[in-house]
Design a protein around this motif. Structure first.
Motif, PDB file in Angstrom:
ATOM      1  N   ALA A   1       0.849  -1.190   0.000  1.00  0.00           N
ATOM      2  CA  ALA A   1       0.000   0.000   0.000  1.00  0.00           C
ATOM      3  C   ALA A   1       0.884   1.238   0.000  1.00  0.00           C
ATOM      4  CB  ALA A   1      -0.905   0.004   1.233  1.00  0.00           C
ATOM      5  N   THR A   2       0.463   2.268  -0.715  1.00  0.00           N
ATOM      6  CA  THR A   2       1.178   3.541  -0.736  1.00  0.00           C
ATOM      7  C   THR A   2       0.377   4.556   0.065  1.00  0.00           C
ATOM      8  OG1 THR A   2       2.072   3.047  -2.923  1.00  0.00           O
ATOM      9  CG2 THR A   2       2.152   5.333  -2.206  1.00  0.00           C
ATOM     10  N   LEU A   3       1.038   5.206   1.021  1.00  0.00           N
ATOM     11  CA  LEU A   3       0.398   6.179   1.906  1.00  0.00           C
ATOM     12  C   LEU A   3       1.174   7.480   1.908  1.00  0.00           C
ATOM     13  CD1 LEU A   3      -0.071   3.862   4.995  1.00  0.00           C
ATOM     14  CD2 LEU A   3      -1.841   4.601   3.445  1.00  0.00           C
ATOM     15  N   ARG A   4       0.539   8.515   2.450  1.00  0.00           N
ATOM     16  CA  ARG A   4       1.217   9.789   2.672  1.00  0.00           C
ATOM     17  C   ARG A   4       1.360   9.971   4.182  1.00  0.00           C
ATOM     18  NH1 ARG A   4       2.242  13.920  -0.605  1.00  0.00           N
ATOM     19  NH2 ARG A   4       0.805  13.148  -2.182  1.00  0.00           N
ATOM     20  N   CYS A   5       2.576  10.292   4.621  1.00  0.00           N
ATOM     21  CA  CYS A   5       2.833  10.490   6.052  1.00  0.00           C
ATOM     22  C   CYS A   5       2.057  11.705   6.551  1.00  0.00           C
ATOM     23  CB  CYS A   5       4.332  10.689   6.286  1.00  0.00           C
ATOM     24  SG  CYS A   5       4.738  11.106   8.002  1.00  0.00           S
ATOM     25  N   PRO A   6       1.305  11.567   7.671  1.00  0.00           N
ATOM     26  CA  PRO A   6       0.560  12.700   8.214  1.00  0.00           C
ATOM     27  C   PRO A   6       1.475  13.736   8.877  1.00  0.00           C
ATOM     28  CG  PRO A   6       0.301  10.793   9.627  1.00  0.00           C
ATOM     29  CD  PRO A   6       1.065  10.333   8.420  1.00  0.00           C
ATOM     30  N   TRP A   7       2.739  13.413   9.082  1.00  0.00           N
ATOM     31  CA  TRP A   7       3.703  14.339   9.693  1.00  0.00           C
ATOM     32  C   TRP A   7       4.451  15.150   8.642  1.00  0.00           C
ATOM     33  CZ3 TRP A   7       3.478  14.991  14.815  1.00  0.00           C
ATOM     34  CH2 TRP A   7       2.966  13.960  15.601  1.00  0.00           C
ATOM     35  N   CYS A   8       5.148  14.466   7.736  1.00  0.00           N
ATOM     36  CA  CYS A   8       6.023  15.164   6.781  1.00  0.00           C
ATOM     37  C   CYS A   8       5.414  15.282   5.388  1.00  0.00           C
ATOM     38  CB  CYS A   8       7.393  14.485   6.706  1.00  0.00           C
ATOM     39  SG  CYS A   8       7.398  12.827   5.936  1.00  0.00           S
ATOM     40  N   GLY A   9       4.340  14.550   5.099  1.00  0.00           N
ATOM     41  CA  GLY A   9       3.670  14.642   3.812  1.00  0.00           C
ATOM     42  C   GLY A   9       4.279  13.806   2.705  1.00  0.00           C
ATOM     43  N   GLU A  10       5.367  13.117   2.989  1.00  0.00           N
ATOM     44  CA  GLU A  10       6.015  12.290   1.972  1.00  0.00           C
ATOM     45  C   GLU A  10       5.256  10.987   1.773  1.00  0.00           C
ATOM     46  OE1 GLU A  10       8.680  12.925  -0.012  1.00  0.00           O
ATOM     47  OE2 GLU A  10       8.693  14.962   0.818  1.00  0.00           O
ATOM     48  N   ARG A  11       5.268  10.503   0.544  1.00  0.00           N
ATOM     49  CA  ARG A  11       4.652   9.211   0.236  1.00  0.00           C
ATOM     50  C   ARG A  11       5.640   8.093   0.556  1.00  0.00           C
ATOM     51  NH1 ARG A  11       0.019   8.831  -2.307  1.00  0.00           N
ATOM     52  NH2 ARG A  11      -0.877  10.660  -3.271  1.00  0.00           N
ATOM     53  N   PHE A  12       5.093   6.968   1.054  1.00  0.00           N
ATOM     54  CA  PHE A  12       5.921   5.789   1.306  1.00  0.00           C
ATOM     55  C   PHE A  12       5.073   4.545   1.111  1.00  0.00           C
ATOM     56  CE2 PHE A  12       4.012   6.719   5.370  1.00  0.00           C
ATOM     57  CZ  PHE A  12       3.740   5.487   5.920  1.00  0.00           C
ATOM     58  N   GLU A  13       5.734   3.421   0.934  1.00  0.00           N
ATOM     59  CA  GLU A  13       5.041   2.150   0.753  1.00  0.00           C
ATOM     60  C   GLU A  13       5.181   1.314   2.016  1.00  0.00           C
ATOM     61  OE1 GLU A  13       6.896   0.534  -2.743  1.00  0.00           O
ATOM     62  OE2 GLU A  13       5.374   1.469  -4.022  1.00  0.00           O
ATOM     63  N   THR A  14       4.142   0.538   2.305  1.00  0.00           N
ATOM     64  CA  THR A  14       4.156  -0.354   3.454  1.00  0.00           C
ATOM     65  C   THR A  14       3.440  -1.647   3.084  1.00  0.00           C
ATOM     66  OG1 THR A  14       3.667  -0.513   5.829  1.00  0.00           O
ATOM     67  CG2 THR A  14       2.015   0.568   4.462  1.00  0.00           C
ATOM     68  N   LEU A  15       3.817  -2.715   3.744  1.00  0.00           N
ATOM     69  CA  LEU A  15       3.158  -4.006   3.535  1.00  0.00           C
ATOM     70  C   LEU A  15       1.945  -4.120   4.443  1.00  0.00           C
ATOM     71  CD1 LEU A  15       6.218  -6.411   3.293  1.00  0.00           C
ATOM     72  CD2 LEU A  15       4.705  -5.691   1.445  1.00  0.00           C
ATOM     73  N   VAL A  16       0.865  -4.665   3.903  1.00  0.00           N
ATOM     74  CA  VAL A  16      -0.390  -4.825   4.642  1.00  0.00           C
ATOM     75  C   VAL A  16      -0.797  -6.291   4.590  1.00  0.00           C
ATOM     76  CG1 VAL A  16      -2.825  -4.194   4.709  1.00  0.00           C
ATOM     77  CG2 VAL A  16      -1.117  -2.493   4.053  1.00  0.00           C
ATOM     78  N   ASP A  17      -1.114  -6.864   5.758  1.00  0.00           N
ATOM     79  CA  ASP A  17      -1.617  -8.233   5.836  1.00  0.00           C
ATOM     80  C   ASP A  17      -3.059  -8.168   6.318  1.00  0.00           C
ATOM     81  OD1 ASP A  17      -2.211 -10.873   6.193  1.00  0.00           O
ATOM     82  OD2 ASP A  17      -0.594 -11.277   7.610  1.00  0.00           O
ATOM     83  N   ALA A  18      -3.993  -8.251   5.387  1.00  0.00           N
ATOM     84  CA  ALA A  18      -5.416  -8.143   5.709  1.00  0.00           C
ATOM     85  C   ALA A  18      -6.041  -9.485   6.063  1.00  0.00           C
ATOM     86  CB  ALA A  18      -6.160  -7.505   4.545  1.00  0.00           C
ATOM     87  N   SER A  19      -5.257 -10.560   6.072  1.00  0.00           N
ATOM     88  CA  SER A  19      -5.805 -11.893   6.303  1.00  0.00           C
ATOM     89  C   SER A  19      -6.354 -12.087   7.712  1.00  0.00           C
ATOM     90  CB  SER A  19      -4.754 -12.958   6.003  1.00  0.00           C
ATOM     91  OG  SER A  19      -3.679 -12.880   6.915  1.00  0.00           O
ATOM     92  N   ALA A  20      -5.901 -11.296   8.681  1.00  0.00           N
ATOM     93  CA  ALA A  20      -6.362 -11.436  10.064  1.00  0.00           C
ATOM     94  C   ALA A  20      -7.523 -10.494  10.387  1.00  0.00           C
ATOM     95  CB  ALA A  20      -5.207 -11.196  11.030  1.00  0.00           C
ATOM     96  N   GLY A  21      -7.954  -9.691   9.421  1.00  0.00           N
ATOM     97  CA  GLY A  21      -9.073  -8.784   9.658  1.00  0.00           C
ATOM     98  C   GLY A  21      -8.618  -7.397  10.072  1.00  0.00           C
ATOM     99  N   ASP A  22      -9.552  -6.634  10.626  1.00  0.00           N
ATOM    100  CA  ASP A  22      -9.274  -5.255  11.029  1.00  0.00           C
ATOM    101  C   ASP A  22      -8.160  -5.209  12.066  1.00  0.00           C
ATOM    102  OD1 ASP A  22     -11.402  -4.668   9.398  1.00  0.00           O
ATOM    103  OD2 ASP A  22     -12.772  -4.136  11.029  1.00  0.00           O
ATOM    104  N   ALA A  23      -7.372  -4.135  12.018  1.00  0.00           N
ATOM    105  CA  ALA A  23      -6.270  -3.992  12.974  1.00  0.00           C
ATOM    106  C   ALA A  23      -5.890  -2.529  13.122  1.00  0.00           C
ATOM    107  CB  ALA A  23      -5.066  -4.794  12.516  1.00  0.00           C
ATOM    108  N   ASP A  24      -5.452  -2.168  14.309  1.00  0.00           N
ATOM    109  CA  ASP A  24      -4.861  -0.861  14.595  1.00  0.00           C
ATOM    110  C   ASP A  24      -3.439  -1.119  15.067  1.00  0.00           C
ATOM    111  OD1 ASP A  24      -7.257   0.471  14.059  1.00  0.00           O
ATOM    112  OD2 ASP A  24      -7.919   0.374  16.141  1.00  0.00           O
ATOM    113  N   TYR A  25      -2.488  -0.389  14.513  1.00  0.00           N
ATOM    114  CA  TYR A  25      -1.100  -0.563  14.911  1.00  0.00           C
ATOM    115  C   TYR A  25      -0.321   0.708  14.613  1.00  0.00           C
ATOM    116  CZ  TYR A  25      -0.560  -1.628   9.905  1.00  0.00           C
ATOM    117  OH  TYR A  25      -0.594  -1.577   8.540  1.00  0.00           O
TER     118      TYR A  25
END
Length: 64
Positions: free
Chosen positions: A10-34
């Motif tokens: 997934a590609t996101l924009r940092c809420p602090w610096c505004g830069e875009r970055f990519e991160t890995l997402v594992d949706a197999s376990a359902g909803d999550a906060d981390y």
């Protein structure tokens, strides 16, 4: 993106610096906060993963 039990990129924009970055997402376990550090400015980001019928949604907010 479609959850398939594997990690998705997934590609996101940092809420602090505004830069875009990519991160890995594992949706197999359902909803999550981390917390994940921004790959650019290293500040903590609250991630909210929501799994829906047609894929997932990943929101990023400043850690409170």
């Amino acid at each position: 993106m479609q959850p398939d039990g594997m990690q998705d990129l997934a590609t996101l924009r940092c809420p602090w610096c505004g830069e875009r970055f990519e991160t890995l997402v594992d949706a197999s376990a359902g909803d999550a906060d981390y917390v994940e550090d921004c790959q650019v400015c290293c500040r903590p980001i609250e991630m909210q993963l929501s799994v829906v019928d047609d894929g997932f949604r990943l929101d990023a907010d400043r850690e409170s």
